[in-house]
Design a protein around this motif. Sequence first.
Motif, PDB file in Angstrom:
ATOM      1  N   GLN A 157      48.249  41.120  36.152  1.00 28.23           N
ATOM      2  CA  GLN A 157      49.129  42.264  35.923  1.00 28.23           C
ATOM      3  C   GLN A 157      49.504  42.456  34.461  1.00 28.23           C
ATOM      4  O   GLN A 157      49.860  43.578  34.060  1.00 28.23           O
ATOM      5  N   VAL A 158      49.444  41.427  33.648  1.00 26.73           N
ATOM      6  CA  VAL A 158      49.809  41.597  32.234  1.00 26.73           C
ATOM      7  C   VAL A 158      48.842  42.551  31.538  1.00 26.73           C
ATOM      8  O   VAL A 158      49.183  43.167  30.519  1.00 26.73           O
ATOM      9  N   GLU A 159      47.641  42.714  32.078  1.00 25.47           N
ATOM     10  CA  GLU A 159      46.690  43.657  31.505  1.00 25.47           C
ATOM     11  C   GLU A 159      47.209  45.091  31.602  1.00 25.47           C
ATOM     12  O   GLU A 159      46.887  45.940  30.762  1.00 25.47           O
ATOM     13  N   ILE A 160      48.010  45.393  32.623  1.00 28.44           N
ATOM     14  CA  ILE A 160      48.617  46.721  32.725  1.00 28.44           C
ATOM     15  C   ILE A 160      49.598  46.929  31.584  1.00 28.44           C
ATOM     16  O   ILE A 160      49.639  47.999  30.955  1.00 28.44           O
ATOM     17  N   TYR A 161      50.384  45.891  31.286  1.00 27.05           N
ATOM     18  CA  TYR A 161      51.318  45.996  30.155  1.00 27.05           C
ATOM     19  C   TYR A 161      50.569  46.170  28.846  1.00 27.05           C
ATOM     20  O   TYR A 161      50.969  46.959  27.983  1.00 27.05           O
ATOM     21  N   PHE A 162      49.452  45.468  28.687  1.00 31.31           N
ATOM     22  CA  PHE A 162      48.662  45.611  27.463  1.00 31.31           C
ATOM     23  C   PHE A 162      48.105  47.026  27.321  1.00 31.31           C
ATOM     24  O   PHE A 162      47.999  47.552  26.211  1.00 31.31           O
ATOM     25  N   SER A 163      47.736  47.646  28.433  1.00 25.46           N
ATOM     26  CA  SER A 163      47.236  49.025  28.349  1.00 25.46           C
ATOM     27  C   SER A 163      48.349  49.976  27.924  1.00 25.46           C
ATOM     28  O   SER A 163      48.120  50.921  27.166  1.00 25.46           O
ATOM     29  N   ILE A 164      49.572  49.735  28.406  1.00 28.51           N
ATOM     30  CA  ILE A 164      50.721  50.543  27.970  1.00 28.51           C
ATOM     31  C   ILE A 164      50.973  50.322  26.481  1.00 28.51           C
ATOM     32  O   ILE A 164      51.221  51.270  25.723  1.00 28.51           O
TER      33      ILE A 164
END
Length: 399
Positions: A314-321
């Motif tokens: 899920q941290v990849e979603i934060y990185f995309s943001i």
Amino acid sequence: MSRCHARQIILTATERRRLKQIAFAHSAPYQLVIRVRIVLDAAHGYSNNAIARRRGVSVDTARLWRGRYDSEHGVASLSDRRRPGRPPRITPLQRAQITALACQLPAETGVPLSRWSSSELAREAVTRGLAAAVSASTVRRILAEAALKPWQHQSWIFIRDPAFAAKAARVLDLYARVWAGVELGADEYVISADDKTSIQARCRCHPTLPPGRSRMMRVNHDYERGGALAYLAAYDVHAARVMGRTSPKTGIVPFMGLVTHVMTQEPYASAKRVFWIVDNGSSHRGKAAADRLTARFPNAVMVHTPVHASWVNQVEIYFSILQRKVVSPNDFTDLDQVEDRLIAFERRYNETARPFRWKFTPADLEDLLARIERHEQKEHNLQQHDHCDHQPAVLDTAA
């Protein structure tokens, strides 16, 4: 000499109600709305000249639809009549052949291209004799009907981790606050962690211009490099809290620095267990990394995602943001400005963050694995079929 009188229209209550629904509908086609309003005005006794002024159309248009309306067919009588037009130059068979050509890779047909464009398809269709002449725009219209865009491409990666199902299931269970079939307690936490590498400081040679009237923000193409740094982040999946830090580079030492930064603060320091979901990067790969984490913090448990399946983290979603809102477009004077912006955004994000609505469930995982199995079986059958086709014929001499 007798005068021509406008046609009188008398509507029933049902017709009037139906026409009014269309006249004030937000989703009805604009042309139909205008035509319906012309009919309603005519039913109220307005002249054609008055209707033209009220509806912003010509008198001929008002006269046309007033005369065209038929009570027997209702709204259907206000549709455009079929026009014969020019006979089609491309037959249905030629359309099917062009569509079939677009569904092949150019290299498989002997054309030295990586992918088709509409102009290349038109040229190839003429070369093969599929049509005497066809334009690129005609090819685009043909493919639009079949929802084909061969000039576009999308990359993907095939699952090749033999333990994909087991590893992915563990991660998905943790998102649902379950571990080994037992629900997690209030003093157990799930952390999703990774590093975002090579965030550059690009100092533009001319200042970025803010958006203005009829003009978007303008960023100069030329820049000077000011170095790069890595951003390591730990995301509390259920509390929607990000804890990050920057480093000149990635590796075991920076990653353990992030772990120490998180595990030495509450509530993680006194937690019963803290699960760390990580991918298979070099700084936290394999059993050695898991043992190193547990030796340093006994209440920490490292859980790896499947190989080439970082999308489960899920941290990849934060990185995309972070990429969309902070890094792009890249215009920083130096690395200190990059670091300050990253940390400031992290604080801003934590003020209003909510947990991600994770929709990929264990049931979805089973469906995915079933589709992959069917795909592999299909590929196997095709290979077996091709192998049989290429086998040399054997003469049966048995008598």
